[in-house]
Design an enzyme around this catalytic site. Structure first.
Site, mmCIF file in Angstrom:
data_model
loop_
_atom_site.group_PDB
_atom_site.id
_atom_site.type_symbol
_atom_site.label_atom_id
_atom_site.label_comp_id
_atom_site.label_asym_id
_atom_site.label_seq_id
_atom_site.Cartn_x
_atom_site.Cartn_y
_atom_site.Cartn_z
ATOM 1 N N MET A 161 0.935 -1.306 -0.032
ATOM 2 C CA MET A 161 -0.171 -0.099 -0.082
ATOM 3 C C MET A 161 0.928 1.297 0.084
ATOM 4 S SD MET A 161 -3.460 -0.991 1.960
ATOM 5 C CE MET A 161 -2.891 -0.613 3.642
ATOM 6 N N GLY A 162 1.918 0.936 -0.379
ATOM 7 C CA GLY A 162 3.037 2.130 -0.457
ATOM 8 C C GLY A 162 3.717 2.671 0.756
ATOM 9 N N GLU A 193 11.930 -0.383 4.953
ATOM 10 C CA GLU A 193 12.901 -1.667 4.743
ATOM 11 C C GLU A 193 12.232 -2.973 4.881
ATOM 12 O OE1 GLU A 193 16.276 -2.060 4.559
ATOM 13 O OE2 GLU A 193 16.351 0.332 4.097
ATOM 14 N N HIS A 217 9.303 -3.577 3.213
ATOM 15 C CA HIS A 217 8.820 -3.898 1.818
ATOM 16 C C HIS A 217 10.342 -4.072 1.085
ATOM 17 C CE1 HIS A 217 5.705 -1.099 3.000
ATOM 18 N NE2 HIS A 217 5.113 -2.215 2.762
#
Ligand code: PAF
Length: 279
Positions: A29-30, A34, A36
């Site tokens: 979801m943006g 770190e 992600h």
């Protein structure tokens, strides 16, 4: 490369498939961090092509939740994706994903009634629906999810198994700050004082694990010690749950065993944080 429409994304995927390329997918979801980045790196290692989706999915937020204030910074996210060598960023609008008349949902029963599901009705239905749509659009060989959202990972694995979907769902370990705080886009909401109180969560989880390692098998003893630790911090407003569960069924345990999961959801100020640890 930034892709905003389903049509363009599908035609890119078709070409990649024709060339026999394997596709790794990191749904997000943006407001990338770190955690992600660790998923992106796993995907890059295992696949020819890595696609990241950035979509704040409205249907997984409850009415009084933080959809409107969820942190967003697409320019920063795109820079991170460029730096990490992501091949495609799929960034659809809400209208693109849910046009007028949209009325089909995917729901995993059972697993979604427990832990977060008990407090966020409809949340997992929103997650499985959007992930299903994203899998259909991107046809990934592998998809990567963080173990911080452990229940989400299990629910998606169950959906993929039950619906015979052709994707391998891979869980990657929780990424923590040096002081133990699990990374989350929602940490952005925390004031300095709240962040200090948020540390209670990982401290309690580490203590729970330690108690088990020293021989404690009674879940209630571990849970009550953890509750005491977390509640002692000033900005903690509500301990929503602390549970010790079977890592597959997510059912609460009567006697703690190696491999069980301790899962926690806590409101620090107005921010709901979750975390977990395997013991
Ligand atoms: O974990 C998340 O960020 C979201 O729940 C996901 C999997 C991208 C679906 O919107």
């Amino acid at each position: 490369m930034l892709v905003k429409t389903i049509k363009d994304m599908k035609s890119i995927v078709k070409k990649l498939k024709e060339k026999g390329k394997s596709i790794g997918f990191v749904p997000t979801m943006g407001y990338l961090h770190e955690g992600h980045i660790s998923l992106i790196r796993c995907s890059k290692k295992d696949n020819d092509v890595t696609v990241v989706s950035i979509f704040v999915n409205p249907i997984q937020f409850g009415e009084n939740e933080d959809l409107d204030r969820y942190p967003r910074d697409i320019e920063r996210d795109l820079q991170i994706c460029r730096d990490e060598g992501v091949d495609f960023v799929f960034y659809p609008s809400a209208d693109e994903m849910y046009p007028d008349g949209f009325s089909t949902y995917v729901e995993v029963e059972g697993l979604t009634n427990r832990l977060c599901g008990a407090f966020r009705p409809g949340h997992f239905k929103g997650v499985t629906t959007v992930v299903n749509k994203l899998f259909n659009i991107l046809q990934p060989d592998r998809a990567y999810f963080g173990e911080k959202d452990y229940q989400q990972l299990k629910v998606i694995q169950k959906m993929v198994k039950d619906l015979n979907m052709n994707v391998e769902v891979i869980g990657c370990p929780v990424v923590r700050e040096k002081d133990g705080l699990a990374l989350s886009s929602r940490n952005k909401y925390l004031s300095e004082k709240e962040r200090e109180s948020a540390l209670s969560i990982s401290r309690a989880l580490f203590e729970g694990k330690k108690m088990f390692e020293k021989g404690e098998k009674d879940p209630q003893k571990i849970i009550s010690k953890m509750k005491k630790i977390i509640s002692s911090y000033p900005e903690v407003k509500n301990v929503q749950y602390i549970e010790i569960v079977d890592p597959e069924t997510l059912e609460p345990k009567k006697k703690v065993e190696k491999g069980d999961l301790i899962a926690v959801a806590v409101f620090v100020g107005n921010t709901r944080l979750i975390d977990n640890i395997k013991i």
